[in-house]
Design a protein around this motif. Structure first.
Motif, short mmCIF file in Angstrom:
data_model
loop_
_atom_site.label_atom_id
_atom_site.label_comp_id
_atom_site.label_asym_id
_atom_site.label_seq_id
_atom_site.Cartn_x
_atom_site.Cartn_y
_atom_site.Cartn_z
N ALA A 157 0.88 -1.16 0.00
CA ALA A 157 0.00 0.00 0.00
C ALA A 157 0.92 1.21 0.00
N LEU A 158 0.63 2.19 -0.86
CA LEU A 158 1.52 3.34 -1.03
C LEU A 158 0.70 4.62 -0.97
N ALA A 159 1.30 5.66 -0.41
CA ALA A 159 0.71 6.99 -0.45
C ALA A 159 1.81 7.98 -0.84
N PHE A 160 1.50 8.86 -1.80
CA PHE A 160 2.47 9.81 -2.35
C PHE A 160 2.02 11.25 -2.09
N LEU A 161 2.96 12.09 -1.70
CA LEU A 161 2.76 13.53 -1.57
C LEU A 161 3.81 14.20 -2.44
N PHE A 162 3.42 15.25 -3.18
CA PHE A 162 4.30 15.82 -4.19
C PHE A 162 4.66 17.28 -3.90
N ASP A 163 5.91 17.61 -4.11
CA ASP A 163 6.39 18.97 -3.97
C ASP A 163 5.61 19.88 -4.92
N GLY A 164 5.09 20.99 -4.39
CA GLY A 164 4.37 21.94 -5.22
C GLY A 164 2.94 21.57 -5.53
N GLU A 165 2.44 20.47 -4.98
CA GLU A 165 1.07 20.00 -5.27
C GLU A 165 0.29 19.89 -3.96
N ASP A 166 -0.24 21.04 -3.50
CA ASP A 166 -0.89 21.09 -2.20
C ASP A 166 -2.25 20.38 -2.18
N ASP A 167 -2.83 20.17 -3.36
CA ASP A 167 -4.17 19.57 -3.44
C ASP A 167 -4.11 18.21 -4.12
N LEU A 168 -3.16 17.38 -3.71
CA LEU A 168 -3.02 16.10 -4.37
C LEU A 168 -2.38 15.04 -3.45
N LEU A 169 -3.03 13.91 -3.33
CA LEU A 169 -2.45 12.69 -2.78
C LEU A 169 -2.71 11.59 -3.80
N ILE A 170 -1.77 10.69 -3.96
CA ILE A 170 -2.02 9.50 -4.77
C ILE A 170 -1.80 8.28 -3.89
N ALA A 171 -2.73 7.34 -3.98
CA ALA A 171 -2.67 6.12 -3.17
C ALA A 171 -2.75 4.91 -4.10
N ALA A 172 -2.10 3.83 -3.70
CA ALA A 172 -2.14 2.60 -4.50
C ALA A 172 -2.17 1.40 -3.57
N ARG A 173 -2.90 0.37 -3.98
CA ARG A 173 -3.08 -0.80 -3.14
C ARG A 173 -2.93 -2.09 -3.96
N LYS A 174 -2.01 -2.94 -3.53
CA LYS A 174 -1.87 -4.28 -4.09
C LYS A 174 -1.52 -5.22 -2.93
N GLY A 175 -2.51 -5.90 -2.42
CA GLY A 175 -2.27 -6.85 -1.34
C GLY A 175 -2.47 -6.27 0.05
#
Length: 607
Positions: A157-175
């Motif tokens: 399971a992954l969660a990403f936060l990006f420099d310069g992107e205050d209105d964005l999270l990306i999540a991914a799930r495998k297992g």
């Protein structure tokens, strides 16, 4: 097994992230960390050890970002340390991760060949640097993650936060599980609903292979192929997942003492007390035609299944095979038509048990899931879900979840026996009446706590302890030994009492405590013979029995723990109580971390 939290908020969110991580600390506690965006740029704070260490750091150096991801870690790759703590980052992205990237070595070699420099020993840093490379090549965050995810092998399971992107999270799930929480202008991400319970009552669970692009306006979920999909919204009452210790010193103690309260919830779900019958939900299978039962689970849940093996074979005359899930999934077990597979898991996310479920379904088996979390992955993928209704269990060493698993399996065994015509109506009434006595008998068993607390002063000095039992008491011996190992760190082993003379008796001396679980039943005299073998060699016997057993056991015992008389059918549920209390009081006396024993985590979502 690690805990993940993400928040897109309307104000500073670091405090809320820490609050959510505290509810996930049962998933990992080797280290913790948080990443936020301060003035649009990534700011990261990490600390080795308990979450309170991170909390203290943030008190000294607050983070004011409105977007954040947080993590509490159970170490897989790399020892517990601040540099191995999550989040891991590149120049443009921060990542938190639960699971294992199985091909991280080849990916790491590729990155190093391209000039990348690694700061940690973890597999997670590979993900951060791969996504960072794609961002620096000009791809958008969504494109970068979409490019990297197909390259990752393993469960994660992954969660990403990006420099310069205050209105964005990306999540991914495998297992490994992930849930998205919906608020008003605020979005949440967590490893499970416990993390989000104080923030929202609207939860969407990502399914296998899903990844999600999350903004404050909502979430766009994509499946493994990249197609946009809709996942059902689940209503979770706000605050329902919040728990505390009450008047108890530890969560484990609270959960032991809750058993007389939660067991009626379980039995109430499967028993009609007025008709004295078992009433299961409508099932997509005919229990009367079942020719074989396969049971698979891990740890304590496996021992619940081992007790149920005796019940199914005695009440329903159905042959049962039971296997550790990590073995079942790899040895290509043949599963015949007409059989069912029962998987047992407190969390419903246990990686090996989930893989075993999928294997059984591939072979055409109907799968029955006995789980405590009805929204879990195992529950969603099984053909039949039998919830145990134990309530949230925080202590890593399972107690109330175990006895609720036993209660559920007992009802299923009786229902199977009735469906196959092995049990008569009178048999069912007698068994149900016995089940209805369990809460009262558990309350009586808890009265042994002061006596066991005194006994623990002796056990705490032991280096090794043996547990013995016959019949359904054999799995209890295994469970008792596991509990003592888990939380006191004393070496302990459980054996079938008849196996004592086939090897373990060599260990017996005057320093060896031997816990014998032996209510007066049809095999009691055989167990007494084994106790005599121990006594003849100076072993220090702790006999857990009833009054009749205590009177007839002509063996000198260091201690006799006497329980009320009861039908043999329900004895495993009641005799679990002193077994749990022995481990608990011994561990407390030794000063270990009872709720979060070293090297262990509550939900095992990695192999």
């Amino acid at each position: 097994m690690c805990g993940i939290v993400g928040i897109l908020g309307q104000g500073p969110v670091a405090e809320d992230v820490i609050d959510a991580l505290k509810r996930l600390e049962y998933r990992g506690y080797d280290s913790a960390g948080i990443a936020t965006l301060e003035h649009g740029h990534l700011a990261i704070c990490r600390a080795e050890g308990k979450l309170r260490n991170l909390d203290q750091k943030l008190a000294r150096h607050p983070l004011a970002g409105h977007s954040a991801i947080g993590h509490t870690r159970w170490a897989t790759h790399g020892k517990p340390s601040e540099r191995n703590a999550h989040p891991h980052s590149g120049k443009k992205v921060a990542v938190v991760h639960n699971g294992i990237i199985e091909n991280f070595r080849e990916l790491k070699d590729e990155l190093i060949a391209g000039g990348a420099h690694f700061l940690s020993e973890t597999d997670t840093e590979v993900v951060a640097l791969l996504v960072d490379r794609e961002l620096r090549a000009g791809r958008s965050p969504v494109e970068a993650v979409g490019k990297v995810l197909p390259r990752l092998r393993g469960a994660f399971a992954l969660a990403f936060l990006f420099d310069g992107e205050d209105d964005l999270l990306i999540a991914a799930r495998k297992g490994s599980p992930l849930a998205i929480g919906y608020g008003k202008g605020t979005m949440y991400l967590g490893s499970d609903a416990i993390a989000l319970g104080s923030f929202t009552d609207e939860i969407v669970y990502l399914e296998e292979g899903d990844w999600a692009v999350i903004t404050r306006a909502g979430a766009e979920i994509r499946d493994l192929t990249g197609a946009v999909v809709k996942r059902p919204m689940v209503k979770v009452p706000a605050g329902a997942m919040l728990v505390d210790k009450g008047n108890h010193r530890h969560f484990m103690a609270k959960e032991i003492y809750e058993q007389p309260e939660v067991i009626p919830h379980t039995f109430g779900h499967y028993i009609d007390p007025t008709k004295e019958t078992v009433v299961l939900p409508e099932l997509p299978l005919d229990l009367g035609s079942v020719t074989h039962i396969s049971i698979t689970a891990c740890g304590t849940a496996l021992y619940a299944g081992a007790v149920a093996e005796y019940w199914f074979e005695r009440f329903a005359r159905v042959p049962v095979s039971i296997d550790i899930a990590s073995e079942f999934r790899y040895r290509e077990t043949p599963l015949q038509p007409g059989g069912i597979t029962i998987v047992i898991s407190q969390s419903g996310e246990t990686a090996d048990t989930l893989a075993s479920l999928r294997y059984a379904k591939e072979l055409g088996q109907k799968v029955v899931a006995v789980v405590n979390v009805p929204t879990s992955t195992i529950a969603r993928e099984a053909d039949v879900v039998l919830p145990t209704l134990a309530g949230v269990e925080i202590g890593v060493a399972s107690t109330k979840a175990f006895t609720c698993q036993l209660a559920t399996l007992a009802c299923l065994a009786v229902a199977t026996g009735r469906a196959k015509g092995v049990l008569t109506s009178d048999d069912e009434h007698r068994l149900v009446r016995a089940m209805m006595e369990v809460p009262r008998l558990m309350t009586e068993a808890l009265k042994l706590s002061p006596e066991i607390e005194l006994l623990s002063r002796t056990l705490a000095k032991a280096q090794d302890v043996l547990y013995l039992g016959r019949g359904t008491n054999y799995p209890l011996a295994l469970e008792g030994a596991l509990k003592l190992k888990e939380i006191s760190y004393i070496h302990a082993e459980g054996y079938a009492a008849g196996e004592l003379k086939h090897g373990p008796i060599a260990l017996i001396d005057e320093k060896m405590p031997v816990v014998v679980i032996a209510p007066y039943d049809r095999v009691f005299e055989k167990t007494v013979s084994n106790m005599e073998e121990v006594a003849a060699r100076g072993g220090r016997i702790i006999l857990v029995t009833d009054q009749k057993g205590a009177d007839l056991a002509n063996v000198t015992a260091m201690q006799k723990l006497i329980l009320p008389e009861m039908p043999a059918t329900i004895a495993p549920l009641i005799y679990s109580i002193p077994v749990q209390l022995i481990a608990y009081h011994t561990a407390v006396l030794m000063g270990t971390d009872v709720d979060q024993p070293r090297n262990l985590a509550k939900s095992v979502t990695v192999e």
